[in-house]
Design a protein around this motif. Structure first.
Motif, PDB file in Angstrom:
ATOM      1  N   GLY A 164      10.522  16.169  -1.656  1.00 56.71           N
ATOM      2  CA  GLY A 164      11.467  15.081  -1.439  1.00 56.71           C
ATOM      3  C   GLY A 164      12.876  15.596  -1.238  1.00 56.71           C
ATOM      4  O   GLY A 164      13.084  16.745  -0.838  1.00 56.71           O
ATOM      5  N   VAL A 165      13.856  14.766  -1.552  1.00 58.17           N
ATOM      6  CA  VAL A 165      15.248  15.137  -1.378  1.00 58.17           C
ATOM      7  C   VAL A 165      16.033  14.734  -2.621  1.00 58.17           C
ATOM      8  O   VAL A 165      15.799  13.676  -3.202  1.00 58.17           O
ATOM      9  CB  VAL A 165      15.857  14.477  -0.115  1.00 58.17           C
ATOM     10  N   PHE A 166      16.943  15.611  -3.043  1.00 57.28           N
ATOM     11  CA  PHE A 166      17.816  15.310  -4.169  1.00 57.28           C
ATOM     12  C   PHE A 166      19.173  14.887  -3.650  1.00 57.28           C
ATOM     13  O   PHE A 166      19.731  15.505  -2.740  1.00 57.28           O
ATOM     14  CB  PHE A 166      17.976  16.519  -5.084  1.00 57.28           C
ATOM     15  N   CYS A 167      19.740  13.839  -4.252  1.00 55.28           N
ATOM     16  CA  CYS A 167      21.067  13.352  -3.901  1.00 55.28           C
ATOM     17  C   CYS A 167      21.903  13.282  -5.176  1.00 55.28           C
ATOM     18  O   CYS A 167      21.523  12.575  -6.118  1.00 55.28           O
ATOM     19  CB  CYS A 167      20.992  11.967  -3.264  1.00 55.28           C
ATOM     20  N   GLU A 174       0.841  -1.183   0.000  1.00 51.42           N
ATOM     21  CA  GLU A 174       0.000   0.000   0.000  1.00 51.42           C
ATOM     22  C   GLU A 174       0.881   1.239   0.000  1.00 51.42           C
ATOM     23  O   GLU A 174       1.785   1.382   0.833  1.00 51.42           O
ATOM     24  CB  GLU A 174      -0.906   0.019   1.226  1.00 51.42           C
ATOM     25  N   LEU A 175       0.645   2.130  -0.944  1.00 47.10           N
ATOM     26  CA  LEU A 175       1.453   3.340  -1.069  1.00 47.10           C
ATOM     27  C   LEU A 175       0.840   4.469  -0.256  1.00 47.10           C
ATOM     28  O   LEU A 175      -0.323   4.832  -0.463  1.00 47.10           O
ATOM     29  CB  LEU A 175       1.571   3.736  -2.538  1.00 47.10           C
ATOM     30  N   ASN A 176       1.643   5.020   0.646  1.00 46.97           N
ATOM     31  CA  ASN A 176       1.168   6.106   1.501  1.00 46.97           C
ATOM     32  C   ASN A 176       2.359   6.871   2.066  1.00 46.97           C
ATOM     33  O   ASN A 176       3.510   6.601   1.705  1.00 46.97           O
ATOM     34  CB  ASN A 176       0.276   5.563   2.628  1.00 46.97           C
ATOM     35  N   SER A 177       2.093   7.802   2.965  1.00 51.12           N
ATOM     36  CA  SER A 177       3.143   8.668   3.490  1.00 51.12           C
ATOM     37  C   SER A 177       4.099   7.961   4.436  1.00 51.12           C
ATOM     38  O   SER A 177       5.096   8.559   4.868  1.00 51.12           O
ATOM     39  CB  SER A 177       2.515   9.876   4.197  1.00 51.12           C
ATOM     40  N   SER A 179       2.351  11.161  -5.703  1.00 57.21           N
ATOM     41  CA  SER A 179       0.900  11.424  -5.733  1.00 57.21           C
ATOM     42  C   SER A 179       0.144  10.556  -4.727  1.00 57.21           C
ATOM     43  O   SER A 179      -0.979  10.871  -4.345  1.00 57.21           O
ATOM     44  CB  SER A 179       0.352  11.202  -7.152  1.00 57.21           C
ATOM     45  N   TYR A 180       0.772   9.458  -4.307  1.00 58.00           N
ATOM     46  CA  TYR A 180       0.180   8.587  -3.278  1.00 58.00           C
ATOM     47  C   TYR A 180       0.669   8.968  -1.881  1.00 58.00           C
ATOM     48  O   TYR A 180       0.307   8.319  -0.905  1.00 58.00           O
ATOM     49  CB  TYR A 180       0.547   7.129  -3.545  1.00 58.00           C
ATOM     50  N   GLY A 181       1.512   9.976  -1.792  1.00 60.25           N
ATOM     51  CA  GLY A 181       2.051  10.387  -0.500  1.00 60.25           C
ATOM     52  C   GLY A 181       3.425   9.821  -0.202  1.00 60.25           C
ATOM     53  O   GLY A 181       4.013  10.143   0.843  1.00 60.25           O
ATOM     54  N   VAL A 182       3.947   8.967  -1.083  1.00 62.27           N
ATOM     55  CA  VAL A 182       5.262   8.363  -0.857  1.00 62.27           C
ATOM     56  C   VAL A 182       6.340   9.436  -0.819  1.00 62.27           C
ATOM     57  O   VAL A 182       6.355  10.353  -1.643  1.00 62.27           O
ATOM     58  CB  VAL A 182       5.585   7.336  -1.971  1.00 62.27           C
ATOM     59  N   LYS A 183       7.249   9.328   0.149  1.00 63.45           N
ATOM     60  CA  LYS A 183       8.388  10.248   0.245  1.00 63.45           C
ATOM     61  C   LYS A 183       9.475   9.775  -0.715  1.00 63.45           C
ATOM     62  O   LYS A 183       9.839   8.598  -0.707  1.00 63.45           O
ATOM     63  CB  LYS A 183       8.915  10.294   1.678  1.00 63.45           C
ATOM     64  N   VAL A 184       9.993  10.695  -1.534  1.00 62.49           N
ATOM     65  CA  VAL A 184      10.909  10.289  -2.593  1.00 62.49           C
ATOM     66  C   VAL A 184      12.282  10.938  -2.464  1.00 62.49           C
ATOM     67  O   VAL A 184      12.417  12.096  -2.081  1.00 62.49           O
ATOM     68  CB  VAL A 184      10.332  10.600  -3.997  1.00 62.49           C
ATOM     69  N   ALA A 185      13.313  10.149  -2.798  1.00 62.89           N
ATOM     70  CA  ALA A 185      14.681  10.647  -2.925  1.00 62.89           C
ATOM     71  C   ALA A 185      15.118  10.423  -4.363  1.00 62.89           C
ATOM     72  O   ALA A 185      14.963   9.322  -4.905  1.00 62.89           O
ATOM     73  CB  ALA A 185      15.611   9.919  -1.968  1.00 62.89           C
ATOM     74  N   LEU A 186      15.645  11.460  -4.988  1.00 60.94           N
ATOM     75  CA  LEU A 186      16.050  11.407  -6.384  1.00 60.94           C
ATOM     76  C   LEU A 186      17.561  11.328  -6.478  1.00 60.94           C
ATOM     77  O   LEU A 186      18.274  12.227  -6.022  1.00 60.94           O
ATOM     78  CB  LEU A 186      15.552  12.652  -7.122  1.00 60.94           C
ATOM     79  N   PHE A 187      18.069  10.233  -7.058  1.00 60.66           N
ATOM     80  CA  PHE A 187      19.496  10.079  -7.326  1.00 60.66           C
ATOM     81  C   PHE A 187      19.750  10.503  -8.766  1.00 60.66           C
ATOM     82  O   PHE A 187      19.176   9.930  -9.695  1.00 60.66           O
ATOM     83  CB  PHE A 187      19.941   8.620  -7.169  1.00 60.66           C
ATOM     84  N   ASP A 188      20.627  11.473  -8.981  1.00 65.07           N
ATOM     85  CA  ASP A 188      20.907  11.916 -10.347  1.00 65.07           C
ATOM     86  C   ASP A 188      22.162  12.779 -10.333  1.00 65.07           C
ATOM     87  O   ASP A 188      22.620  13.213  -9.264  1.00 65.07           O
ATOM     88  CB  ASP A 188      19.725  12.725 -10.898  1.00 65.07           C
ATOM     89  N   LEU A 189      22.714  13.033 -11.520  1.00 61.01           N
ATOM     90  CA  LEU A 189      23.852  13.928 -11.658  1.00 61.01           C
ATOM     91  C   LEU A 189      23.428  15.342 -12.049  1.00 61.01           C
ATOM     92  O   LEU A 189      24.227  16.272 -11.969  1.00 61.01           O
ATOM     93  CB  LEU A 189      24.823  13.383 -12.715  1.00 61.01           C
ATOM     94  N   ASN A 190      22.177  15.493 -12.484  1.00 64.54           N
ATOM     95  CA  ASN A 190      21.681  16.807 -12.898  1.00 64.54           C
ATOM     96  C   ASN A 190      21.094  17.517 -11.677  1.00 64.54           C
ATOM     97  O   ASN A 190      19.925  17.358 -11.338  1.00 64.54           O
ATOM     98  CB  ASN A 190      20.633  16.651 -13.993  1.00 64.54           C
ATOM     99  N   ALA A 191      21.943  18.316 -11.020  1.00 57.15           N
ATOM    100  CA  ALA A 191      21.530  18.957  -9.778  1.00 57.15           C
ATOM    101  C   ALA A 191      20.414  19.977  -9.998  1.00 57.15           C
ATOM    102  O   ALA A 191      19.505  20.093  -9.175  1.00 57.15           O
ATOM    103  CB  ALA A 191      22.733  19.621  -9.119  1.00 57.15           C
TER     104      ALA A 191
END
Length: 260
Positions: A52-55, A2-5, A28-40
């Protein structure tokens, strides 16, 4: 699941394209997201939009990946979801002859290895480290500790001319899906892989519109490029459906790629 916060997710390649669409869908379901990428620039902007948080993470670098997971977990908690979208490609023949000079050359191994390191080894590195973290959690009521979705390509099965490295890397992702799902089965962690066809992502952003239309026309139905949101929909279902495990699924409008 179940997707939620109460659920956290890490999305590699999360600043744009398939990864960004999936981050938006999960959020959109409330899930907390962390984005891994090189494009800051893009990553920070999307993380702010989604709360969320960018890494800044290079999946080919062990220390960079470790730092990314450390930052993500400090901000949003131990992830139960990992979506692997980081990847790239090139188009170089195994060996070729110059039409004008007749000079013969071959695919430089360092360029071949770069694609393998990003698409295959980078994916495995993130899977192994994320799974180890998921194992520290208690199972949810559905039984899941976590769910992992990888990104391969239809090139894993019908690679075109010049795609030796890309096809090998994506074929490796497909090939390791079931063994990893079996490795993690006793720990209640599921693993699946999506094989996208021709999608309207930043890789095609610079292509003229007639070129995009011609590519889309090759798809039996619907005769168009895939939308990142369609990838996100399938990735989300792979996470939500508790019986979805060890599968490699083409998402391609029934296309089978020609040699070129």
């Amino acid at each position: 699941m179940e997707l939620n916060s109460n659920i956290s997710a890490v999305i590699t390649g999360g600043a744009s394209g398939l990864g960004a669409a999936t981050a938006r869908k999960l959020a959109s379901y409330g899930v907390k997201v962390a984005l891994f990428d090189l494009n800051a620039e893009k990553g920070e902007a999307l993380a702010k939009e989604l709360g969320g948080v960018f890494c800044n993470v290079n999946v080919t670098d062990e220390a960079s990946v470790d730092a990314g997971f450390e930052k993500a977990r400090a901000a949003i908690g131990q992830e139960r979801i990992l979506i692997n979208c980081a990847g790239t490609g090139n188009a170089i023949k195994t060996a070729s002859r110059d039409k004008n000079t007749g000079e013969i050359s071959h695919f430089a191994l360092d360029k071949f290895n770069l694609i393998i390191q990003i698409n295959l080894v980078g994916t495995f590195r993130c899977i192994a480290k994320s799974a180890a973290g998921m194992m520290s959690l208690d199972p949810l009521p559905c039984g899941d500790r976590g769910a992992i979705v990888n990104t391969a390509s239809v090139a894993a099965e019908d690679g075109q001319i010049g795609q030796a490295a890309y096809s090998a890397s994506k074929g490796g992702v497909v090939g390791m899906t079931l063994p990893i799902a079996r490795d993690l089965s006793r720990e209640n962690i599921r693993v699946n892989t999506i094989l996208p066809g021709i999608f309207n992502t930043p890789l095609l952003a610079a292509a003229p519109e007639p070129v995009k239309q011609a590519l889309g026309a090759q798809v039996p139905f619907p005769p168009r490029l895939g939308n990142p949101e369609e990838y996100a929909s399938l990735a989300t279902e792979m996470v939500r459906n508790n019986y979805f495990n060890g599968e490699d699924v083409r998402l391609d409008g029934a296309i089978r790629m020609a040699p070129r």
